[in-house]
Design a protein around this motif. Structure first.
Motif, mmCIF file in Angstrom:
data_model
loop_
_atom_site.group_PDB
_atom_site.id
_atom_site.type_symbol
_atom_site.label_atom_id
_atom_site.label_comp_id
_atom_site.label_asym_id
_atom_site.label_seq_id
_atom_site.Cartn_x
_atom_site.Cartn_y
_atom_site.Cartn_z
ATOM 1 N N LEU A 151 0.829 -1.207 0.000
ATOM 2 C CA LEU A 151 0.000 0.000 0.000
ATOM 3 C C LEU A 151 0.868 1.263 0.000
ATOM 4 C CD1 LEU A 151 -2.800 -1.021 2.525
ATOM 5 C CD2 LEU A 151 -3.096 -0.607 0.075
ATOM 6 N N GLU A 152 1.924 1.235 0.792
ATOM 7 C CA GLU A 152 2.829 2.388 0.861
ATOM 8 C C GLU A 152 3.480 2.655 -0.497
ATOM 9 O OE1 GLU A 152 7.086 3.621 2.946
ATOM 10 O OE2 GLU A 152 5.977 1.864 3.667
ATOM 11 N N ASN A 154 2.167 1.892 -3.310
ATOM 12 C CA ASN A 154 1.104 2.030 -4.312
ATOM 13 C C ASN A 154 1.281 1.004 -5.427
ATOM 14 O OD1 ASN A 154 -1.256 3.210 -5.343
ATOM 15 N ND2 ASN A 154 -0.089 4.614 -6.643
ATOM 16 N N GLN A 169 -9.063 -0.171 1.133
ATOM 17 C CA GLN A 169 -7.882 0.120 0.323
ATOM 18 C C GLN A 169 -7.327 -1.109 -0.394
ATOM 19 O OE1 GLN A 169 -4.870 2.544 2.394
ATOM 20 N NE2 GLN A 169 -6.340 2.856 4.033
ATOM 21 N N LYS A 329 -8.225 1.706 -11.355
ATOM 22 C CA LYS A 329 -7.639 1.633 -10.015
ATOM 23 C C LYS A 329 -8.693 1.417 -8.929
ATOM 24 C CE LYS A 329 -3.571 2.304 -11.723
ATOM 25 N NZ LYS A 329 -2.629 1.165 -11.818
#
Length: 350
Positions: A151-152, A154, A169, A329
């Protein structure tokens, strides 16, 4: 024809030509090529007709060079790949994944870490060294470091299972494992069992937690007490089932029915129950999850929950390809249905 005139090479058809013919955006053509479920059947049919009419052939290698992609996805396995492949779940889910990526010329990179640290470091290398375009995680557990890292960064990834946090997320494909655990428990309760043992897998895995929640909810619904001594955890497959059976059946008031984490563990339970000179289902009923092919061939044939493992893999790959290449996305949450397969390992308790 004029003397000396030379025919030039044929002009290559581009994705923009296809988009113009089909009267759609170029990104829509990309999604159709990637078999995205986000495109309506009518639009997809129109795009495919345009592709056929124009004889358009996507050049995956050229596209990878232009976009600096690898056309490879990473598959992150639980620790100890050797024991993992003893469980039919993983070859079957990978078969589902390959069914979606093969025609797209997308390859796979399998993790081989034997510890959580090794797996994490391998994922870091996949991302930092641009070895893959996206990742499918085949497991989920509490305090996991991989998903926060992805996640960090992306970085595109899809989870098969349920994340412990940050649901909004993370794209995932899963069964309703709380409902599945409750369904098995309810089935045994309807067969008049009140002493039901529960053998979970890894205590920190989300699928184990969800199965246990369904189990406890079903007991509470029928006002049957939850007994801590009836709940045990084993990470090993067949051996874990044997050890768990010994622990449960040595209780002063042993269970009359047992829910096992998966069919392979249930086979270990069956073997140990038989070694104790007890009969299944006359003395103990046994149920489990996954519906491996061998569950129909066991003695007796095993009652189990079919979670459609192949579909879990296929839908995860479809979702990941959409995230990687179509420009879409949007976070996707897909629930694959399950159903109970009744066989001969259960009976009414008198």
């Amino acid at each position: 024809m004029r003397a000396g005139r030379k025919e030039g090479p044929p002009v290559a058809v581009t994705i923009k030509d296809v988009a113009k013919r089909a009267n759609v955006a170029a990104s829509t053509v990309s999604r159709v090529i990637a078999n995205s479920s986000k495109i309506s059947p009518g639009t997809a049919r129109r795009v495919r007709e345009a592709i056929t009419e124009l004889d358009y052939n996507p050049n995956y290698h050229a596209r990878s060079l232009v976009k600096n992609t690898t056309n490879t996805i990473g598959i992150v396995m639980p620790r100890s790949a050797q024991s993992t492949f003893q469980n039919p779940f993983f070859p079957e889910v990978i078969r589902g994944i390959t069914s979606e990526i093969h025609d797209k010329d997308i390859g796979m990179y399998l993790s081989t870490g034997q510890t959580e640290d090794e797996i994490y470091n391998e994922v870091v290398k996949m991302v930092v060294e641009s070895r893959v375009d996206g990742i499918i995680l085949l497991y989920s557990q509490e305090n996991d470091r991989i998903m926060p890292f992805l996640l960090e960064k992306n970085f595109p990834f899809v989870l098969i299972g349920r994340p412990s946090a940050q649901l909004d997320q993370i794209s995932y494909v899963n069964n309703d494992n709380v409902k599945a655990g409750g369904m098995l428990t309810e089935y045994l309760l309807l067969l008049n069992h009140k002493k039901i043992g529960f053998i979970g897998g890894n205590e920190n895995s989300m699928v184990t937690k969800d199965h246990l929640e369904g189990y406890s909810n079903a007991l509470a619904k029928r006002a049957v007490p939850f007994r801590e001594e009836y709940v045990v955890y084993r990470e090993e497959i067949k051996e874990g089932g044997q050890e768990a059976a010994i622990e449960l059946m040595s209780l002063s008031s042993p269970p009359t029915a047992i829910i096992a984490a998966d069919d392979m563990m249930a086979f270990g339970v069956l073997r140990m129950i038989q070694d104790m000179n007890k009969k299944v289902p006359d003395d103990v009923s046994i149920v489990s999850f996954n519906n491996f092919m061998l569950s129909e061939l066991s003695t007796p044939p095993l009652t189990t929950v079919d979670i459609h493992i192949f579909d879990l893999g296929a839908r995860a790959a479809e979702s990941l390809v959409d995230l990687m290449y179509s420009g879409n996305k949007d976070i996707q949450h897909t629930i694959v249905p399950h159903h109970l397969v009744k066989r001969e390992s259960c009976t009414v308790w008198n």
